[in-house]
Motif scaffolding. Structure first.
Motif, PDB file in Angstrom:
ATOM      1  N   GLY A 115      43.770  50.214  28.005  1.00 12.70           N
ATOM      2  CA  GLY A 115      44.460  48.971  27.682  1.00 12.70           C
ATOM      3  C   GLY A 115      43.432  47.904  27.346  1.00 12.70           C
ATOM      4  O   GLY A 115      42.225  48.145  27.380  1.00 12.70           O
ATOM      5  N   SER A 116      43.903  46.732  27.005  1.00 11.77           N
ATOM      6  CA  SER A 116      43.022  45.619  26.658  1.00 11.77           C
ATOM      7  C   SER A 116      43.054  44.562  27.754  1.00 11.77           C
ATOM      8  O   SER A 116      43.987  44.521  28.555  1.00 11.77           O
ATOM      9  CB  SER A 116      43.459  45.010  25.330  1.00 11.77           C
ATOM     10  N   PRO A 117      42.050  43.693  27.788  1.00 15.74           N
ATOM     11  CA  PRO A 117      41.959  42.682  28.846  1.00 15.74           C
ATOM     12  C   PRO A 117      43.119  41.688  28.856  1.00 15.74           C
ATOM     13  O   PRO A 117      43.706  41.385  27.817  1.00 15.74           O
ATOM     14  CB  PRO A 117      40.652  41.962  28.526  1.00 15.74           C
ATOM     15  N   LYS A 118      43.397  41.198  30.052  1.00 20.31           N
ATOM     16  CA  LYS A 118      44.345  40.112  30.257  1.00 20.31           C
ATOM     17  C   LYS A 118      43.522  38.950  30.805  1.00 20.31           C
ATOM     18  O   LYS A 118      42.977  39.041  31.896  1.00 20.31           O
ATOM     19  CB  LYS A 118      45.440  40.531  31.227  1.00 20.31           C
ATOM     20  N   ILE A 119      43.444  37.907  30.025  1.00 15.73           N
ATOM     21  CA  ILE A 119      42.608  36.760  30.366  1.00 15.73           C
ATOM     22  C   ILE A 119      43.509  35.621  30.813  1.00 15.73           C
ATOM     23  O   ILE A 119      44.460  35.256  30.113  1.00 15.73           O
ATOM     24  CB  ILE A 119      41.740  36.356  29.158  1.00 15.73           C
ATOM     25  N   GLY A 120      43.213  35.061  31.975  1.00 15.10           N
ATOM     26  CA  GLY A 120      44.044  34.011  32.567  1.00 15.10           C
ATOM     27  C   GLY A 120      43.891  32.665  31.882  1.00 15.10           C
ATOM     28  O   GLY A 120      43.345  32.551  30.780  1.00 15.10           O
ATOM     29  N   ASN A 121      44.351  31.627  32.559  1.00 22.44           N
ATOM     30  CA  ASN A 121      44.293  30.256  32.051  1.00 22.44           C
ATOM     31  C   ASN A 121      42.971  29.594  32.416  1.00 22.44           C
ATOM     32  O   ASN A 121      42.381  29.910  33.447  1.00 22.44           O
ATOM     33  CB  ASN A 121      45.447  29.441  32.641  1.00 22.44           C
ATOM     34  N   TYR A 122      42.532  28.674  31.587  1.00 19.73           N
ATOM     35  CA  TYR A 122      41.311  27.900  31.813  1.00 19.73           C
ATOM     36  C   TYR A 122      40.073  28.773  31.969  1.00 19.73           C
ATOM     37  O   TYR A 122      39.191  28.492  32.773  1.00 19.73           O
ATOM     38  CB  TYR A 122      41.456  26.994  33.044  1.00 19.73           C
ATOM     39  N   VAL A 123      39.991  29.834  31.203  1.00 17.15           N
ATOM     40  CA  VAL A 123      38.836  30.729  31.249  1.00 17.15           C
ATOM     41  C   VAL A 123      37.870  30.323  30.149  1.00 17.15           C
ATOM     42  O   VAL A 123      38.268  30.076  29.018  1.00 17.15           O
ATOM     43  CB  VAL A 123      39.264  32.207  31.071  1.00 17.15           C
ATOM     44  N   GLU A 124      36.588  30.253  30.501  1.00 13.59           N
ATOM     45  CA  GLU A 124      35.545  29.909  29.537  1.00 13.59           C
ATOM     46  C   GLU A 124      34.667  31.133  29.316  1.00 13.59           C
ATOM     47  O   GLU A 124      34.120  31.695  30.256  1.00 13.59           O
ATOM     48  CB  GLU A 124      34.703  28.743  30.064  1.00 13.59           C
ATOM     49  N   ILE A 125      34.560  31.546  28.049  1.00 13.89           N
ATOM     50  CA  ILE A 125      33.808  32.746  27.694  1.00 13.89           C
ATOM     51  C   ILE A 125      32.630  32.352  26.818  1.00 13.89           C
ATOM     52  O   ILE A 125      32.815  31.745  25.765  1.00 13.89           O
ATOM     53  CB  ILE A 125      34.726  33.767  26.984  1.00 13.89           C
ATOM     54  N   GLY A 126      31.425  32.684  27.264  1.00 22.00           N
ATOM     55  CA  GLY A 126      30.205  32.340  26.543  1.00 22.00           C
ATOM     56  C   GLY A 126      30.008  33.180  25.292  1.00 22.00           C
ATOM     57  O   GLY A 126      30.784  34.079  24.983  1.00 22.00           O
ATOM     58  N   SER A 127      28.922  32.903  24.582  1.00 20.86           N
ATOM     59  CA  SER A 127      28.619  33.647  23.358  1.00 20.86           C
ATOM     60  C   SER A 127      28.043  35.021  23.681  1.00 20.86           C
ATOM     61  O   SER A 127      27.505  35.252  24.760  1.00 20.86           O
ATOM     62  CB  SER A 127      27.644  32.860  22.491  1.00 20.86           C
ATOM     63  N   ASN A 128      28.189  35.942  22.737  1.00 21.37           N
ATOM     64  CA  ASN A 128      27.678  37.314  22.871  1.00 21.37           C
ATOM     65  C   ASN A 128      28.233  38.050  24.085  1.00 21.37           C
ATOM     66  O   ASN A 128      27.538  38.840  24.702  1.00 21.37           O
ATOM     67  CB  ASN A 128      26.151  37.334  22.910  1.00 21.37           C
TER      68      ASN A 128
END
Length: 176
Positions: A115-128
Motif C-alpha cells: 500500500g501507499s503511505p497515509k500522511i496525517g495533518n500538519y506534517v512537514e516533509i523535507g527535501s530529498n
C-alpha cells in the motif's frame, strides 16, 4: 458555484510565499479533481483537463501528483521540482512537501506492491525524502531532509536519516 471556485483556489493563499509554479500546480490539481466529480455528460470535459494536467504538470513541470490522489486542504509545495506522489497516497490538511521527494508504494518479498503511505495533518516533509510502503505518518510529524522512511512515524515526532530514526518528540499544542 462559489464553493467550486473556492475549492480550486484553496491552496493559493497558503502558497503566497512560494513560487507561482507551485500555486499553478495546485490550482490545476484541484480543478482537475473538481471536474472529475461532475455528473456524466459534464464529466467528459474532465478527460481534456486530465490530459492537459498530465502533459503540463507532470511532463513539463516535473511534478507527479496524480489527480486522483487524496490530499487535504492547504497543501504547501516548496520548490516544486522532482516531486513524485503515488495516487494511492493520502495526505492530510496543512502539510508541506519539498522538492525531490518520493512518496509511494514498494515491492514486497512476494513481488506484489504494498500500500501507499497515509500522511496525517500538519506534517512537514523535507527535501530529498523517500517515504515508501503501507505506513502512517502521524499528525505534526517532521521528516528531515534526505530521510528514508519505511516504518510508521508517531504524531509529534521528528525523524531523520537513512533509515529514518527518531530525533526528537515534540509537545503538540492542540488548542481548544
Amino acid at each position: 458555484m462559489y464553493s467550486f471556485i473556492q475549492d480550486i483556489f484553496q491552496d493559493w493563499q497558503v502558497n503566497q510565499t512560494t513560487s507561482l509554479k507551485c500555486r499553478l500546480i495546485l490550482m490545476m490539481f484541484r480543478l482537475t479533481q473538481a471536474l472529475n466529480k461532475l455528473p456524466f455528460p459534464f464529466r467528459l470535459i474532465s478527460f481534456i483537463s486530465r490530459g492537459f494536467y498530465q502533459v503540463f504538470v507532470e511532463y513539463l513541470l516535473g511534478v507527479e501528483i496524480p489527480f486522483d490522489t487524496e490530499i487535504g486542504s492547504n497543501l504547501q509545495l516548496h520548490h516544486a521540482h522532482s516531486l513524485v506522489v503515488n495516487h494511492q497516497t493520502t495526505i492530510g490538511n496543512n502539510c508541506i512537501l519539498r522538492h525531490c521527494t518520493t512518496i509511494g508504494n514498494k515491492k514486497t518479498a512476494d513481488g506484489s506492491s504494498s500500500g501507499s503511505p497515509k500522511i496525517g495533518n500538519y506534517v512537514e516533509i523535507g527535501s530529498n525524502v523517500v517515504i515508501l510502503g503501507d505506513i502512517t505518518i502521524g499528525d505534526h510529524a517532521v521528516i528531515g531532509a534526505g530521510s528514508v522512511v519505511i516504518k510508521d512515524v508517531a504524531s509529534g515526532t521528528v525523524v531523520a536519516g537513512n533509515p529514518a530514526k527518531v530525533i526528537q518528540k515534540k509537545e503538540i499544542y492542540l488548542g481548544k
